[in-house]
Enzyme design. Structure first.
Site, PDB file in Angstrom:
ATOM      1  N   CYS A  96      19.625  47.743  18.146  1.00  0.00           N
ATOM      2  CA  CYS A  96      18.948  47.016  19.227  1.00  0.00           C
ATOM      3  C   CYS A  96      18.949  45.502  19.032  1.00  0.00           C
ATOM      4  O   CYS A  96      18.609  44.768  19.955  1.00  0.00           O
ATOM      5  CB  CYS A  96      17.517  47.526  19.369  1.00  0.00           C
ATOM      6  SG  CYS A  96      17.437  49.294  19.724  1.00  0.00           S
ATOM      7  N   HIS A 389      15.795  48.150  28.581  1.00  0.00           N
ATOM      8  CA  HIS A 389      16.371  47.896  27.260  1.00  0.00           C
ATOM      9  C   HIS A 389      17.808  48.423  27.152  1.00  0.00           C
ATOM     10  O   HIS A 389      18.049  49.483  26.595  1.00  0.00           O
ATOM     11  CB  HIS A 389      15.472  48.546  26.204  1.00  0.00           C
ATOM     12  CG  HIS A 389      15.994  48.448  24.803  1.00  0.00           C
ATOM     13  ND1 HIS A 389      16.675  47.343  24.329  1.00  0.00           N
ATOM     14  CD2 HIS A 389      15.943  49.327  23.756  1.00  0.00           C
ATOM     15  CE1 HIS A 389      17.000  47.542  23.058  1.00  0.00           C
ATOM     16  NE2 HIS A 389      16.582  48.736  22.703  1.00  0.00           N
ATOM     17  N   CYS A 419      13.160  44.863  16.701  1.00  0.00           N
ATOM     18  CA  CYS A 419      13.291  45.985  15.764  1.00  0.00           C
ATOM     19  C   CYS A 419      14.572  46.728  16.119  1.00  0.00           C
ATOM     20  O   CYS A 419      15.061  46.647  17.239  1.00  0.00           O
ATOM     21  CB  CYS A 419      12.094  46.924  15.846  1.00  0.00           C
ATOM     22  SG  CYS A 419      11.915  47.763  17.453  1.00  0.00           S
TER      23      CYS A 419
END
Length: 433
Positions: A96, A389, A419
């Site tokens: 990510c 996302h 994160c």
């Protein structure tokens, strides 16, 4: 005109950032690939910046779930976007935090004098995630392709079992632990005492802030419009996940997903599967001045960190942020805004708790805790829970969003954290002056 140097390196300017609208997987971008989205955002970024493509030295682009037909996504973006074929390009992946990695890689090239102008970013299509075959079926297909007659081609399939024919989706669990991110977030909520109420409040604030930002036109300059092929009858103009009508009451009624009996992580307080792309235009300070650009801001420091994925999988930001602050010669009190990727509200709350904790600081080997983050300066124009996302694009989205907000508020510094799977974390400190 010499650039300001830090530690003997050139200062890196973020000149402009741009992204597509972020769309829930399976909706408006369902028929587009990650390459389609990456091509669109890079083309539009170059055009909006009025940049001569011949000035670009390098493109660094990332993707988390690779497109099997175009695995070198960065190079394919260059070619598909019609940029000069001589432009160097390479692909990165850090889960990510992928487009944080692409920005840092591009920034390092600029800081060292290897490049003057870099486009960095990432793209993701969860609507177009690859579906794999089982290993026995893959072996049978390979053997069949070598057969010279029809019986020879059919023979390898005779030993297959019914289960071998079931498609295999991309892995969503940690290879080392077998736990999904959602299960890890649930575990963090329980171990850190994060209540369902706090998680829902974080989600509610995310939607409220993003909805306000859209209503006030704050995203108009950083989100492009996408007219969707093949019929070009539909145009995506904004994120389709943001809910301006959500409420704490509505969020509280959603059932837990990962621990249906005792859990607190729901679809409402987690980020959804999303399609989208984002890109940043980076230059040396000297080059930006020579070309007449006013940078949005500058990269002051960065840090990557890792922790045991079997412990607190998504607590990487709490390990990375103190290092980024130290490298910048700053403390939390010097920071005007904080952007923290909202993979899950439980993860956000856990990282905020850790940053303020003496016990965590001792466990992590830091001299003192970073401090308590003022919630009024956290994700002030919304985060990943509401905006979405797309794994490879989120970091670049956060950086653009943060720098534009700094300019509107006439403030100077922002701490951005992400994160990532594998127990990884990223943190960058950006400044305007």
């Amino acid at each position: 005109m010499a650039s300001e140097k830090r530690n003997g390196h050139r200062r890196v300017a973020i000149v402009r950032g741009l992204r597509t609208p972020f769309a829930k997987a399976g909706t408006v971008f369902a028929n587009l690939t990650a390459l389609d989205l990456g091509r669109m955002v890079v083309q539009e970024l170059v055009q909006r910046s009025d940049l001569d493509p011949n000035e670009i030295n390098q493109v660094v682009f990332g993707q988390v779930i690779p497109t099997l037909t175009a695995p070198s996504i960065a190079r394919e973006v260059v070619l598909a976007a019609g940029l000069p074929k001589r432009i160097d390009a390479f692909t990165v992946a850090r889960a990510c935090a992928t487009s944080i990695q692409s920005m840092v890689a591009g920034a390092n090239a600029i800081a060292l004098g290897d490049a003057d102008v870099v486009i960095a970013g990432g793209t993701e299509s969860l609507s177009d995630a690859p579906i794999f075959t089982s290993r026995p079926l893959a072996h049978a297909l390979a053997a069949s392709s070598k057969g010279k007659s029809l019986p020879d081609k059919l023979k390898p399939f005779q030993k297959l079992k019914a289960k071998d024919l079931i498609p295999v989706p991309p892995a969503i669990a940690e290879y080392s632990t077998g736990e999904t991110m959602g299960e890890s977030a649930e575990k963090m909520a329980k171990e850190n005492g994060i209540t369902r109420e706090e998680q829902d409040l974080i989600a509610f604030n995310s939607h409220q802030n993003a909805a306000r930002a859209w209503k006030e036109g704050l995203f108009d300059g950083e989100v492009m419009h996408v007219t969707v092929p093949p019929k070009y009858e539909q145009t995506a103009t904004k994120d389709n996940i943001v809910r301006d009508d959500t409420s704490l009451e509505a969020l509280s009624k959603l059932k837990p997903v990962f621990d249906r009996r005792y859990g607190s992580v729901t679809a409402g307080n987690a980020s959804p599967l999303t399609d989208g792309a984002a890109a940043l235009l980076l230059m040396s300070e000297e080059k930006a001045k020579a070309l007449g650009y006013e940078p949005l801001g500058f990269l002051r420091s960065h840090a990557f960190a890792a922790t045991d994925p079997g412990d607190q999988l998504l607590q990487g930001p709490a390990y990375a942020a103190p290092v980024a602050l130290k490298r910048a010669g700053m403390k939390l009190g010097d920071i005007d805004l904080v952007e923290m990727h909202e993979a899950f509200a439980a993860q956000v709350a856990s990282n905020l708790q850790a940053l303020a904790s003496k016990e965590f600081a001792k466990k992590a080997g830091f001299n003192a805790p970073v401090g308590e983050v003022d919630r009024s300066i956290l994700n002030v124009t919304g985060g990943s829970i509401s905006i979405g996302h797309p794994f490879g694009a989120t970091g670049a989205r956060i950086i653009t969003q943060a720098l534009n907000e700094l300019k509107r508020r006439n403030k100077n510094t922002v701490l951005c954290t992400v994160c990532a799977a594998g127990g990884l974390g990223a943190a960058v400190i950006l400044e305007r002056a």
